[in-house]
Scaffold this motif. Structure first.
Motif, PDB file in Angstrom:
ATOM      1  N   HIS A   1       0.847  -1.201   0.000  1.00 53.01           N
ATOM      2  CA  HIS A   1       0.000   0.000   0.000  1.00 53.01           C
ATOM      3  C   HIS A   1       0.882   1.251   0.000  1.00 53.01           C
ATOM      4  O   HIS A   1       0.482   2.294  -0.500  1.00 53.01           O
ATOM      5  N   LYS A   2       2.081   1.127   0.572  1.00 51.97           N
ATOM      6  CA  LYS A   2       3.016   2.265   0.574  1.00 51.97           C
ATOM      7  C   LYS A   2       3.740   2.383  -0.763  1.00 51.97           C
ATOM      8  O   LYS A   2       3.987   3.480  -1.253  1.00 51.97           O
ATOM      9  N   TRP A   3       4.127   1.253  -1.330  1.00 56.93           N
ATOM     10  CA  TRP A   3       5.043   1.292  -2.476  1.00 56.93           C
ATOM     11  C   TRP A   3       4.375   1.306  -3.844  1.00 56.93           C
ATOM     12  O   TRP A   3       4.931   1.840  -4.801  1.00 56.93           O
ATOM     13  N   LEU A   4       3.185   0.699  -3.963  1.00 55.03           N
ATOM     14  CA  LEU A   4       2.551   0.674  -5.295  1.00 55.03           C
ATOM     15  C   LEU A   4       2.358   2.088  -5.857  1.00 55.03           C
ATOM     16  O   LEU A   4       2.725   2.355  -7.015  1.00 55.03           O
ATOM     17  N   PRO A   5       1.829   3.032  -5.066  1.00 56.08           N
ATOM     18  CA  PRO A   5       1.658   4.393  -5.613  1.00 56.08           C
ATOM     19  C   PRO A   5       2.989   5.036  -6.016  1.00 56.08           C
ATOM     20  O   PRO A   5       3.057   5.776  -6.998  1.00 56.08           O
ATOM     21  N   ILE A   6       4.051   4.702  -5.270  1.00 55.36           N
ATOM     22  CA  ILE A   6       5.369   5.294  -5.569  1.00 55.36           C
ATOM     23  C   ILE A   6       5.871   4.775  -6.912  1.00 55.36           C
ATOM     24  O   ILE A   6       6.293   5.547  -7.783  1.00 55.36           O
ATOM     25  N   MET A   7       5.816   3.447  -7.086  1.00 57.73           N
ATOM     26  CA  MET A   7       6.329   2.857  -8.338  1.00 57.73           C
ATOM     27  C   MET A   7       5.521   3.350  -9.530  1.00 57.73           C
ATOM     28  O   MET A   7       6.062   3.673 -10.582  1.00 57.73           O
ATOM     29  N   ARG A   8       4.197   3.428  -9.343  1.00 57.72           N
ATOM     30  CA  ARG A   8       3.344   3.896 -10.454  1.00 57.72           C
ATOM     31  C   ARG A   8       3.671   5.345 -10.788  1.00 57.72           C
ATOM     32  O   ARG A   8       3.712   5.731 -11.967  1.00 57.72           O
ATOM     33  N   ALA A   9       3.921   6.148  -9.766  1.00 56.77           N
ATOM     34  CA  ALA A   9       4.219   7.566 -10.013  1.00 56.77           C
ATOM     35  C   ALA A   9       5.531   7.706 -10.784  1.00 56.77           C
ATOM     36  O   ALA A   9       5.592   8.408 -11.810  1.00 56.77           O
ATOM     37  N   TYR A  10       6.579   7.019 -10.341  1.00 57.48           N
ATOM     38  CA  TYR A  10       7.880   7.145 -11.023  1.00 57.48           C
ATOM     39  C   TYR A  10       7.766   6.668 -12.469  1.00 57.48           C
ATOM     40  O   TYR A  10       8.351   7.260 -13.371  1.00 57.48           O
ATOM     41  N   GLU A  11       6.988   5.608 -12.677  1.00 55.06           N
ATOM     42  CA  GLU A  11       6.833   5.118 -14.052  1.00 55.06           C
ATOM     43  C   GLU A  11       6.072   6.123 -14.910  1.00 55.06           C
ATOM     44  O   GLU A  11       6.275   6.203 -16.117  1.00 55.06           O
ATOM     45  N   ALA A  12       5.208   6.905 -14.269  1.00 51.98           N
ATOM     46  CA  ALA A  12       4.445   7.924 -15.007  1.00 51.98           C
ATOM     47  C   ALA A  12       5.235   9.233 -15.099  1.00 51.98           C
ATOM     48  O   ALA A  12       4.711  10.250 -15.569  1.00 51.98           O
ATOM     49  N   GLY A  13       6.473   9.210 -14.605  1.00 54.22           N
ATOM     50  CA  GLY A  13       7.321  10.400 -14.720  1.00 54.22           C
ATOM     51  C   GLY A  13       7.085  11.439 -13.639  1.00 54.22           C
ATOM     52  O   GLY A  13       7.494  12.596 -13.760  1.00 54.22           O
ATOM     53  N   LYS A  14       6.440  11.015 -12.539  1.00 55.57           N
ATOM     54  CA  LYS A  14       6.165  11.984 -11.459  1.00 55.57           C
ATOM     55  C   LYS A  14       6.869  11.553 -10.177  1.00 55.57           C
ATOM     56  O   LYS A  14       6.872  10.362  -9.847  1.00 55.57           O
ATOM     57  N   PRO A  15       7.424  12.502  -9.454  1.00 60.00           N
ATOM     58  CA  PRO A  15       8.066  12.128  -8.188  1.00 60.00           C
ATOM     59  C   PRO A  15       7.023  11.896  -7.102  1.00 60.00           C
ATOM     60  O   PRO A  15       5.956  12.503  -7.118  1.00 60.00           O
ATOM     61  N   MET A  16       7.333  11.012  -6.173  1.00 62.84           N
ATOM     62  CA  MET A  16       6.446  10.785  -5.028  1.00 62.84           C
ATOM     63  C   MET A  16       7.304  10.186  -3.926  1.00 62.84           C
ATOM     64  O   MET A  16       8.207   9.393  -4.213  1.00 62.84           O
ATOM     65  N   TYR A  17       7.031  10.550  -2.708  1.00 60.33           N
ATOM     66  CA  TYR A  17       7.895  10.115  -1.610  1.00 60.33           C
ATOM     67  C   TYR A  17       7.185   9.196  -0.632  1.00 60.33           C
ATOM     68  O   TYR A  17       6.100   9.482  -0.183  1.00 60.33           O
ATOM     69  N   PHE A  18       7.859   8.071  -0.335  1.00 58.68           N
ATOM     70  CA  PHE A  18       7.492   7.307   0.871  1.00 58.68           C
ATOM     71  C   PHE A  18       8.749   7.103   1.725  1.00 58.68           C
ATOM     72  O   PHE A  18       8.769   7.452   2.893  1.00 58.68           O
ATOM     73  N   ALA A  19       9.785   6.529   1.138  1.00 55.44           N
ATOM     74  CA  ALA A  19      11.060   6.357   1.852  1.00 55.44           C
ATOM     75  C   ALA A  19      12.163   6.554   0.804  1.00 55.44           C
ATOM     76  O   ALA A  19      12.004   6.122  -0.339  1.00 55.44           O
ATOM     77  N   THR A  20      13.244   7.163   1.186  1.00 54.25           N
ATOM     78  CA  THR A  20      14.266   7.577   0.216  1.00 54.25           C
ATOM     79  C   THR A  20      14.892   6.390  -0.509  1.00 54.25           C
ATOM     80  O   THR A  20      15.438   5.488   0.138  1.00 54.25           O
ATOM     81  N   PRO A  21      14.811   6.378  -1.820  1.00 54.08           N
ATOM     82  CA  PRO A  21      15.487   5.290  -2.562  1.00 54.08           C
ATOM     83  C   PRO A  21      16.996   5.517  -2.591  1.00 54.08           C
ATOM     84  O   PRO A  21      17.454   6.662  -2.477  1.00 54.08           O
ATOM     85  N   PRO A  22      17.787   4.463  -2.741  1.00 48.00           N
ATOM     86  CA  PRO A  22      19.248   4.624  -2.837  1.00 48.00           C
ATOM     87  C   PRO A  22      19.589   5.165  -4.236  1.00 48.00           C
ATOM     88  O   PRO A  22      19.833   4.401  -5.166  1.00 48.00           O
ATOM     89  N   VAL A  23      19.567   6.469  -4.342  1.00 50.02           N
ATOM     90  CA  VAL A  23      19.635   7.145  -5.651  1.00 50.02           C
ATOM     91  C   VAL A  23      20.806   6.647  -6.496  1.00 50.02           C
ATOM     92  O   VAL A  23      20.646   6.286  -7.673  1.00 50.02           O
ATOM     93  N   GLN A  24      22.001   6.628  -5.890  1.00 57.72           N
ATOM     94  CA  GLN A  24      23.192   6.264  -6.664  1.00 57.72           C
ATOM     95  C   GLN A  24      23.116   4.813  -7.168  1.00 57.72           C
ATOM     96  O   GLN A  24      23.529   4.504  -8.279  1.00 57.72           O
ATOM     97  N   LEU A  25      22.576   3.962  -6.333  1.00 57.31           N
ATOM     98  CA  LEU A  25      22.450   2.557  -6.736  1.00 57.31           C
ATOM     99  C   LEU A  25      21.445   2.411  -7.877  1.00 57.31           C
ATOM    100  O   LEU A  25      21.610   1.554  -8.760  1.00 57.31           O
ATOM    101  N   VAL A  26      20.442   3.231  -7.876  1.00 60.04           N
ATOM    102  CA  VAL A  26      19.470   3.190  -8.975  1.00 60.04           C
ATOM    103  C   VAL A  26      20.160   3.645 -10.272  1.00 60.04           C
ATOM    104  O   VAL A  26      19.942   3.054 -11.338  1.00 60.04           O
TER     105      VAL A  26
END
Ligand SMILES: Cc1ncc(COP(=O)(O)O)c(C=O)c1O
Length: 387
Positions: A239-264
């Motif tokens: 419930h926390k992560w599905l909206p985040i993944m969908r947002a990033y895939e749609a090109g929009k930022p959304m925050y729940f917990a900080t992703p490891p940016v460099q690793l991505v």
């Protein structure tokens, strides 16, 4: 991304079954300067990774398929399944081909699953009869398959097991532990009818450890959405992560917990190499098969036996090989290390002292100019043959 002249420090050749060797491009991408996780620069990078994972897993057709990337290791994928798909008292079937089946079962029990295990003999796979009999015994909410059990080097016939499960228990969700198989073995998410693939970055995906990689089917998401009780986790709750993944895939930022940016960024570099440059994905799998055959044939010619009971159930990204003629770990592993070759010891408790493990995944296999495979095989020949 070009490596801008960056070259990693000289080091021993890492040929354990993960983590593996990383390319300069991937490590350079891992050194991306401080970047906001919600910046316009980063959002499409994350979105691309989710899309490229669908390519690697042949998961581009299924309606509602969702890739997930969450800071954590492969183990977090088990928790993801346990916390989101299991409700206390649900029946789960674990097809066990080694240590990692034991651990997945342990994890599911932590979330209240009643686990039935179909255990194969060491080096074997469950028989069709064992699987069908188990499927007929009760209605399982999920069945788990370890695609490659890294403790035994056994490759489960996942497509075949999926067929049997679909035939005898079509409502059961199929979960594939692909930590040691993504990008070294073919996985056809849509065609096989998989519901969850759990993996990690440090093996076939050729990226430093630290990201849990999951693919969910629309059916898995629906099962989660229609739970009777709330998910048993905060951090890994879908419930926390599905909206985040969908947002990033749609090109929009959304925050729940900080992703490891460099690793991505690093994963992006590796996935780009895997999906958009030569060799093609199909050729990549063929190269892993060819390298595996070469390693196994070479070791067999030294008189070595293998942990998998037959070649057709032996992984293509690693080899679990028995010490020949009474040799043991202390005769082999330190001598290989002296030759700058790092392999792994045995992991399956019952036979740990009898075998060692060699990884052959990622650039070690695909970039033949590195000469990694020849170096490993020659090193083993010198060490084992010298006795
Ligand atoms: C098949 C399999 N599943 C799960 C895991 C756990 O992954 P991690 O060590 O990244 O937590 C591993 C680790 O090697 C593995 O090989």
């Amino acid at each position: 991304m070009a490596s801008n002249g960056f070259k990693q420090a000289p080091h021993k050749l890492l040929v354990i079954p993960g983590p593996i060797e990383f390319s300069d491009e991937v490590l350079y991408a891992n050194a991306t300067p401080g970047t906001s996780h919600v910046s316009p620069a980063f959002v499409p990078v994350f979105g691309d990774c989710l899309r490229m994972l669908k390519t690697v897993l042949y998961a581009e057709k299924g309606e509602g398929n969702q890739a997930m990337l969450i800071a954590g290791s492969g183990t977090l994928g088990w928790d993801s399944v346990g916390a989101n798909l299991i409700e206390r008292g649900d029946d789960a079937l674990v097809l066990n081909t080694g240590y990692f089946g034991d651990s997945f079962a342990d994890c599911l029990e932590t979330y209240g699953a009643k686990v039935t295990q179909v255990k194969a003999a060491i080096g074997g796979i469950p028989s069709d009869d064992q699987l069908v009999e188990a499927l007929k015994s009760k209605k399982f909410k999920v069945v788990t398959i370890t695609h490659v059990d890294t403790s035994t080097g056994v490759l489960s016939p996942a497509a075949h097991f999926c067929d049997l499960i679909k035939k005898h228990s079509p409502d059961t969700l199929i979960v594939l532990d692909a930590v040691c198989s993504v990008a070294s073995e073919e996985i056809r998410f849509d065609d096989w009818g998989l519901d969850v693939v759990v993996s990690a970055t440090q093996k076939g995906l050729g990226t430093p450890p630290g990201l849990s990689v999951c693919m969910l089917s629309g059916r898995a998401v629906k099962t989660f959405e229609t739970r009777k009780t709330p998910a048993q986790s905060y951090y890994i709750g879908w419930h926390k992560w599905l909206p985040i993944m969908r947002a990033y895939e749609a090109g929009k930022p959304m925050y729940f917990a900080t992703p490891p940016v460099q690793l991505v960024y690093a994963l992006h570099a590796s996935l780009t190499a895997i999906t958009k440059s030569s060799p093609s994905l199909e050729e990549r799998f063929a190269k892993h098969k060819a390298a595996s055959k070469f390693v196994k044939d070479s070791l067999a010619s030294l008189g070595c036996d293998f942990v998998p009971l037959s070649r057709d159930i032996a992984a293509n990204g690693m080899t679990a090989v028995k010490y020949p003629r009474g040799l043991q770990a202390t005769d082999v592993l330190p001598k290989l290390a002296e030759r700058d070759i790092v392999v792994a010891g045995g992991l399956h408790k019952a036979i740990a002292s009898e075998y060692f493990r060699v990884g052959h995944m990622g650039i070690t296999v695909v970039d033949e100019q590195r000469g990694d495979i020849t170096k490993v095989v020659d090193g083993i020949k010198q060490v084992v043959g010298g006795h």
